[in-house]
Motif scaffolding. Structure first.
Motif, mmCIF file in Angstrom:
data_model
loop_
_atom_site.group_PDB
_atom_site.id
_atom_site.type_symbol
_atom_site.label_atom_id
_atom_site.label_comp_id
_atom_site.label_asym_id
_atom_site.label_seq_id
_atom_site.Cartn_x
_atom_site.Cartn_y
_atom_site.Cartn_z
ATOM 1 N N CYS A 197 -14.612 -33.532 98.464
ATOM 2 C CA CYS A 197 -15.623 -33.039 98.683
ATOM 3 C C CYS A 197 -15.823 -33.300 100.018
ATOM 4 C CB CYS A 197 -16.550 -34.664 97.701
ATOM 5 S SG CYS A 197 -18.478 -34.623 98.136
ATOM 6 N N CYS A 214 -21.113 -39.403 99.466
ATOM 7 C CA CYS A 214 -20.338 -38.987 99.141
ATOM 8 C C CYS A 214 -18.946 -40.065 98.479
ATOM 9 C CB CYS A 214 -20.032 -38.088 98.203
ATOM 10 S SG CYS A 214 -19.098 -37.623 97.049
ATOM 11 N N CYS A 216 -20.287 -30.801 93.985
ATOM 12 C CA CYS A 216 -18.971 -31.939 94.124
ATOM 13 C C CYS A 216 -19.670 -32.511 92.610
ATOM 14 C CB CYS A 216 -19.333 -32.626 94.948
ATOM 15 S SG CYS A 216 -18.747 -34.303 94.194
ATOM 16 N N ASN A 222 -19.541 -35.415 91.705
ATOM 17 C CA ASN A 222 -20.514 -37.200 92.164
ATOM 18 C C ASN A 222 -21.850 -37.059 92.793
ATOM 19 O OD1 ASN A 222 -19.936 -39.933 92.424
ATOM 20 N ND2 ASN A 222 -19.115 -39.556 94.674
ATOM 21 N N CYS A 223 -21.621 -36.510 94.226
ATOM 22 C CA CYS A 223 -22.657 -36.210 94.667
ATOM 23 C C CYS A 223 -23.930 -35.098 94.309
ATOM 24 C CB CYS A 223 -22.415 -36.963 96.222
ATOM 25 S SG CYS A 223 -21.788 -34.556 96.815
ATOM 26 N N THR A 254 -21.131 -29.591 98.044
ATOM 27 C CA THR A 254 -19.761 -30.302 99.555
ATOM 28 C C THR A 254 -18.624 -30.152 99.601
ATOM 29 O OG1 THR A 254 -21.323 -31.989 98.886
ATOM 30 C CG2 THR A 254 -21.791 -31.500 100.660
HETATM 31 ZN ZN LIG Z 1 -19.260 -35.219 96.683
#
Ligand SMILES: [Zn+2]
Length: 232
Positions: free
Chosen positions: A123, A128, A157, A159-160, A164
């Motif tokens: 990412c 992030c 991504c 996670n975020c 990205t």
């Molecule tokens: Zn991310």
């Protein structure tokens, strides 16, 4: 483990004791039980850790000075305890270390692997945590057909949740019929294995395709095959 100190005073006393013993039965008995009270007291204190014989030896060594024996034995036992707790601390630390290692391994993989196409990459979002930790993230695309250039992707991504993930280094097909083809390459790899992982080369572009394994069709075919065999 008891070392007898052969100082003259003690030797003399010992001889005196011996000569007293020779004088009569009563006194002999008294001599034998010279440290009985002391040993009883010491047994109460140290009976769990030290046996009676050793306690007697300690007493003799210190000329029956109970206070001195207690002091010595206490510090001896405390040293053993200290060593033991030190060792326990060490093993606890080791456990912590190995726990840490496990945790880091878990953290290294952000995102879930699900059936279909899974792409692993980095990412690029500075906010992030996966990006800060330079962790690899798994992006699941399920069952689709895509083409991409490994260092020019805009994947979401896990996670975020920003688009990205700009670099892909690995592709995994999970529980799917699939094909992977590097553009310019003559060969297309096809498989329907449970799990297949391919390294993605940054210099190439790829076409990936994944669809659900046609389990029903295969099982009917299997069934037909078996029936045929039985008929033979
Ligand atoms: Zn991310």
């Amino acid at each position: 483990m008891c070392v007898f100190a052969h100082d003259d005073a003690k030797q003399e006393r010992f001889i005196n004791e011996e000569s007293k013993h020779l004088l009569g039965g009563m006194q002999h008995k008294a001599g034998q039980s010279k440290y009985t009270k002391e040993i009883k007291a010491l047994m109460v204190l140290f009976g769990d850790a030290i046996d009676e014989r050793e306690l007697k030896e300690h007493l003799e060594e210190n000329n029956g000075n109970v206070a001195l024996v207690i002091e010595k034995l206490t510090s001896k036992l405390m040293n053993i305890d200290a060593k033991e707790s030190e060792e326990k601390e060490k093993s606890k630390e080791m456990e912590k270390k190995s726990e840490k290692v496990k945790k880091e391994e878990e953290h290294e993989k952000v995102g879930e692997i699900k059936p279909g196409i899974n792409l692993q990459g980095y990412c690029n979002n500075e906010k992030c945590l996966a990006s800060k930790g330079k962790l690899l993230v798994w992006v699941n695309l399920e069952f689709i057909e895509i083409s991409f250039i490994p260092d020019k992707t805009k994947l979401e991504c896990p996670n975020c949740l920003e688009k990205t993930v700009t670099t892909v280094i690995k592709a995994m097909f999970y529980n799917s019929e699939h094909s992977i083809h590097a553009i310019g390459d003559l060969k297309t790899v096809e498989s329907n294995n449970y799990q297949c992982t391919y390294t993605i080369d940054a210099g190439l572009s790829y076409e990936l395709k994944a669809q659900k394994i046609r389990q029903l069709a295969t099982s009917i075919e299997d069934l037909r095959d078996r029936t045929m065999k039985w008929q033979i």
